[in-house]
Design a protein around this motif. Structure first.
Motif, PDB file in Angstrom:
ATOM      1  N   ASN A   1      -8.474   7.148   1.032  1.00 35.96           N
ATOM      2  CA  ASN A   1      -8.997   5.941   1.680  1.00 35.96           C
ATOM      3  C   ASN A   1      -9.967   5.163   0.786  1.00 35.96           C
ATOM      4  OD1 ASN A   1      -7.493   5.920   3.989  1.00 35.96           O
ATOM      5  ND2 ASN A   1      -9.184   6.308   5.387  1.00 35.96           N
TER       6      ASN A   1
ATOM      7  N   LEU B   1       0.839  -1.202   0.000  1.00 39.12           N
ATOM      8  CA  LEU B   1       0.000   0.000   0.000  1.00 39.12           C
ATOM      9  C   LEU B   1       0.873   1.250   0.000  1.00 39.12           C
ATOM     10  CD1 LEU B   1      -2.824  -0.945   2.546  1.00 39.12           C
ATOM     11  CD2 LEU B   1      -3.105  -0.554   0.092  1.00 39.12           C
TER      12      LEU B   1
ATOM     13  N   LYS C   1      -7.649   3.150  -1.330  1.00 40.65           N
ATOM     14  CA  LYS C   1      -7.144   2.073  -0.459  1.00 40.65           C
ATOM     15  C   LYS C   1      -8.197   0.987  -0.296  1.00 40.65           C
ATOM     16  CE  LYS C   1      -5.517   1.514   4.353  1.00 40.65           C
ATOM     17  NZ  LYS C   1      -5.185   2.274   5.591  1.00 40.65           N
TER      18      LYS C   1
END
Length: 242
Positions: free
Chosen positions: A125, A55, A128
């Motif tokens: 996010n 990530l 993600k």
């Protein structure tokens, strides 16, 4: 068009060319970041560490592309209302920064597919979340021994409230890309449940269709097909024993 200096940390974006079937990317030999996450024997701490390392790679973009999120008409048309004003965002945003779209070899790490580049702010996010969602669906569920999707997402700091919003946003995006009658989607009923054999057969079929249409990603998708076949074989063997 892809942005060549988009990523920090040495990740290189592969240039593409337009064809009648979409964008074509040159073949890059190596391991996908997705394949590097897999483990012969599951260990939660090791899994979380491996995923976080990757990530950090795929979300590491140049500072000039990091912005506070604000709603735009283009964002709302693609993803719907969000109510996330001010959260960290990227502009432009590679929302398809999946681990399977990054190849690691002795020359470095390459982003081989930058097709879905949004030229407006998108929350980090959410990107993600999409990375983790598709990691779970295409391979990690087999290693997590029945761990629900939401539980796995919580290991990486995503709350249930966030996940519910991101699920709706991604579903709307999938409708935009594939249409309301789409097959390549992960329905609500597969959340917090074990996925059915029929689902894996359909996912395998759709992934094989993608390979035929996008031959430049053959290496990445073959790894995913192998994992899907393993799951199908295991489920079939389990059914035979009943």
């Amino acid at each position: 068009l892809a942005i060549q200096d988009y990523y920090a940390g040495g990740v290189r974006v592969i240039s593409s060319e337009a064809t009648a079937y979409g964008l074509r990317f040159p073949f890059i030999k190596g391991q996908t970041l997705a394949s590097q996450v897999s483990m012969a024997r599951f260990d939660r701490d090791a899994f979380v560490a491996r995923v976080n390392e990757r990530l950090d790679i795929v979300l590491n973009v140049q500072d000039k592309y990091r912005v506070p999120f604000h709603m735009t008409p283009a964002f709302e048309a693609e993803f719907g209302p969000a109510g996330l004003e001010g959260v960290p965002a990227l502009n432009p945003a590679n929302i398809d920064a999946l681990f399977s779209n990054f190849i690691d070899n002795d020359q470095g790490i390459f982003c081989i597919d930058c097709e879905w580049l949004c030229r407006f702010p998108v929350p980090v996010n959410f990107i993600k979340y999409r990375i983790l969602l598709y990691l779970y669906v295409t391979q990690a569920h087999a290693e997590l021994e029945g761990t629900p999707l939401e539980e796995m997402l919580g290991w990486f700091g995503l709350t249930e409230e966030e996940c519910a919003l991101y699920w709706r946003m991604d579903d709307r995006f999938q409708q935009h890309v594939h249409g309301e009658g789409r097959r390549y989607v992960y329905p609500e009923r597969y959340r917090k449940t074990d996925m059915s054999l029929a689902f894996f057969r359909q996912a395998l079929h759709d992934r094989q269709v993608q390979i035929a249409d996008r031959d430049v990603q053959i290496t990445a998708h073959k790894n995913e097909i192998v994992e899907l076949k393993k799951v199908i074989r295991a489920k079939e063997e389990g059914l035979h024993k009943l």
